[in-house]
Design a protein around this motif. Structure first.
Motif, PDB file in Angstrom:
ATOM      1  N   GLU A  58       0.831  -1.200   0.000  1.00 33.39           N
ATOM      2  CA  GLU A  58       0.000   0.000   0.000  1.00 33.39           C
ATOM      3  C   GLU A  58       0.869   1.256   0.000  1.00 33.39           C
ATOM      4  O   GLU A  58       2.010   1.245   0.449  1.00 33.39           O
ATOM      5  N   GLU A  59       0.278   2.335  -0.469  1.00 31.29           N
ATOM      6  CA  GLU A  59       0.910   3.645  -0.359  1.00 31.29           C
ATOM      7  C   GLU A  59       0.298   4.390   0.815  1.00 31.29           C
ATOM      8  O   GLU A  59      -0.924   4.393   0.985  1.00 31.29           O
TER       9      GLU A  59
ATOM     10  N   ASP B  95       5.675   4.401  -0.334  1.00 28.49           N
ATOM     11  CA  ASP B  95       5.334   3.120  -0.940  1.00 28.49           C
ATOM     12  C   ASP B  95       5.905   2.011  -0.065  1.00 28.49           C
ATOM     13  O   ASP B  95       7.118   1.927   0.131  1.00 28.49           O
ATOM     14  N   THR B  96       5.057   1.158   0.470  1.00 26.24           N
ATOM     15  CA  THR B  96       5.513   0.111   1.390  1.00 26.24           C
ATOM     16  C   THR B  96       5.919  -1.176   0.675  1.00 26.24           C
ATOM     17  O   THR B  96       6.228  -2.173   1.332  1.00 26.24           O
TER      18      THR B  96
ATOM     19  N   PRO C  40       7.392  -6.778   6.365  1.00 28.37           N
ATOM     20  CA  PRO C  40       6.470  -6.610   7.496  1.00 28.37           C
ATOM     21  C   PRO C  40       7.227  -6.293   8.780  1.00 28.37           C
ATOM     22  O   PRO C  40       8.251  -6.900   9.079  1.00 28.37           O
ATOM     23  N   GLY C  41       6.747  -5.318   9.495  1.00 25.82           N
ATOM     24  CA  GLY C  41       7.397  -4.874  10.726  1.00 25.82           C
ATOM     25  C   GLY C  41       6.986  -3.456  11.036  1.00 25.82           C
ATOM     26  O   GLY C  41       6.091  -2.897  10.407  1.00 25.82           O
ATOM     27  N   GLN C  42       7.636  -2.865  12.027  1.00 27.69           N
ATOM     28  CA  GLN C  42       7.309  -1.505  12.443  1.00 27.69           C
ATOM     29  C   GLN C  42       8.430  -0.559  12.043  1.00 27.69           C
ATOM     30  O   GLN C  42       9.614  -0.840  12.265  1.00 27.69           O
ATOM     31  N   TYR C  43       8.039   0.565  11.458  1.00 33.13           N
ATOM     32  CA  TYR C  43       8.988   1.550  10.971  1.00 33.13           C
ATOM     33  C   TYR C  43       8.677   2.924  11.561  1.00 33.13           C
ATOM     34  O   TYR C  43       7.514   3.227  11.847  1.00 33.13           O
TER      35      TYR C  43
ATOM     36  N   LEU D 119       4.899   6.318  13.591  1.00 34.41           N
ATOM     37  CA  LEU D 119       5.168   4.892  13.481  1.00 34.41           C
ATOM     38  C   LEU D 119       4.245   4.297  12.424  1.00 34.41           C
ATOM     39  O   LEU D 119       3.044   4.584  12.412  1.00 34.41           O
ATOM     40  N   VAL D 120       4.796   3.455  11.554  1.00 34.71           N
ATOM     41  CA  VAL D 120       4.002   2.776  10.534  1.00 34.71           C
ATOM     42  C   VAL D 120       4.198   1.270  10.694  1.00 34.71           C
ATOM     43  O   VAL D 120       5.324   0.769  10.602  1.00 34.71           O
ATOM     44  N   ASP D 121       3.117   0.563  10.978  1.00 37.47           N
ATOM     45  CA  ASP D 121       3.140  -0.899  11.049  1.00 37.47           C
ATOM     46  C   ASP D 121       2.815  -1.454   9.674  1.00 37.47           C
ATOM     47  O   ASP D 121       1.721  -1.219   9.146  1.00 37.47           O
ATOM     48  N   VAL D 122       3.758  -2.163   9.074  1.00 39.24           N
ATOM     49  CA  VAL D 122       3.538  -2.789   7.768  1.00 39.24           C
ATOM     50  C   VAL D 122       3.215  -4.262   8.008  1.00 39.24           C
ATOM     51  O   VAL D 122       4.004  -4.988   8.628  1.00 39.24           O
TER      52      VAL D 122
END
Length: 299
Positions: free
Chosen positions: A140-141, A200-201, A206-209, A233-236
């Motif tokens: 996802e973006e 852009d992910t 997968p993880g936290q950034y 924080l972005v959780d992918v």
């Protein structure tokens, strides 16, 4: 702004920002274990009144003379607002009650004129209405907007929120590889003149950034950092990885079935990963899709 002392009964069980600063000092600055915090460590070690934490004033009007080895040019906001006790009268840390979900930002400025700059004080990043943490399925973006919370021009201590239009560089790092110097992180790009940037992910596992901008130089005081770093924080998550272990397998199908049958109280991140067909509803068909995928029946 009534500075009369409260009662012990009223104070029982309530947490103030001063409690938070004591905890943060003991755990993050002094390095003691969290379970030992808040039990008198600073007093017992003779650190109260030292450069670690020196406070003057009295209840309802305390002042940090020194904090974490730095001088009194220390600022803190509560939920991205300058904390007010009443119009034109600021609250001090011992007056500010904290609740679950509150955001506390703090910063120390080496330039004593920082607050006079139009672009001063606290930067922050929004993903929609989220200001601390957001979640995205891998691929996802994520649309982000860079904001700044600072003093209003009226001089009445109210807070103005403005989009950062100075095209700051935006960086990203895994929270497992956190370096305090943001400029060492992976450069994502530059925010546009409306403070926006798209992340852009697809290339993020997968993880936290943490996605952030560094502290910014002032627009008038161009030789000094006048605003703090700002981050989110972005959780992918991987689509179908409902149990969040980083692997999509048959156990995720079972996990989704358990969610559907109300046997698991899933959180928002798990629900997002469990919605495999992306229709906004988690049901048995999502579990079936995961099962078919891991068995090679779905491309």
């Amino acid at each position: 702004s009534d500075l009369e002392a409260g009662t012990k009964e009223f104070a029982e069980g309530k947490i103030t920002m001063l409690h938070l600063f004591i905890y943060a000092t003991e755990v993050y600055y002094c390095g003691i274990e969290p379970e030992a915090a808040g039990k008198g460590y600073l007093a017992d070690e003779g650190l109260l009144g030292s450069s670690t934490m020196a406070i003057s004033g009295s209840r309802g009007s305390i002042f940090f003379e020194e904090f974490w080895g730095k001088d009194l040019n220390f600022n803190y906001y509560h939920n991205y607002h300058y904390p007010l006790a009443s119009a034109g009268w600021g609250s001090t840390a011992d007056q500010i009650l904290l609740h679950d979900g509150d955001v506390v930002t703090m910063g120390h400025f080496t330039d004593w004129n920082f607050f006079k700059d139009p672009d001063s004080i606290f930067n922050y990043i929004k993903a929609g209405e989220d200001t601390v943490r957001t979640t995205a399925v891998k691929g996802e973006e994520v649309e982000l907007t860079i904001w700044r919370a600072g003093a209003s021009e009226d001089g009445d201590y109210t807070t103005e929120h403005e989009i950062v239009t100075s095209n700051p560089k935006v960086y990203c790092t895994s929270v497992n590889e956190l370096d305090t110097d943001i400029s060492n992180w992976q450069l994502i790009g530059t925010a546009d003149s409306e403070g926006k940037i798209t992340v852009d992910t697809s290339d993020l596992e997968p993880g936290q950034y943490m996605i952030a901008i560094p502290g910014q130089y002032g627009s008038e005081n161009t030789e000094a950092i006048c605003s703090t770093p700002g981050a989110i924080l972005v959780d992918v998550v991987a689509m179908g990885d409902a149990d969040g272990n980083g692997i999509v397998n048959a156990s995720d199908a079972g996990y989704i079935y358990a969610i559907v049958n109300n046997k698991i109280d899933a959180n928002e991140t798990q629900m997002l990963a469990a919605d495999v067909d992306g229709n906004g509803i988690v049901n048995a068909s999502d579990a079936a899709l995961v099962y078919a995928s891991v068995n090679g029946k779905l491309k």
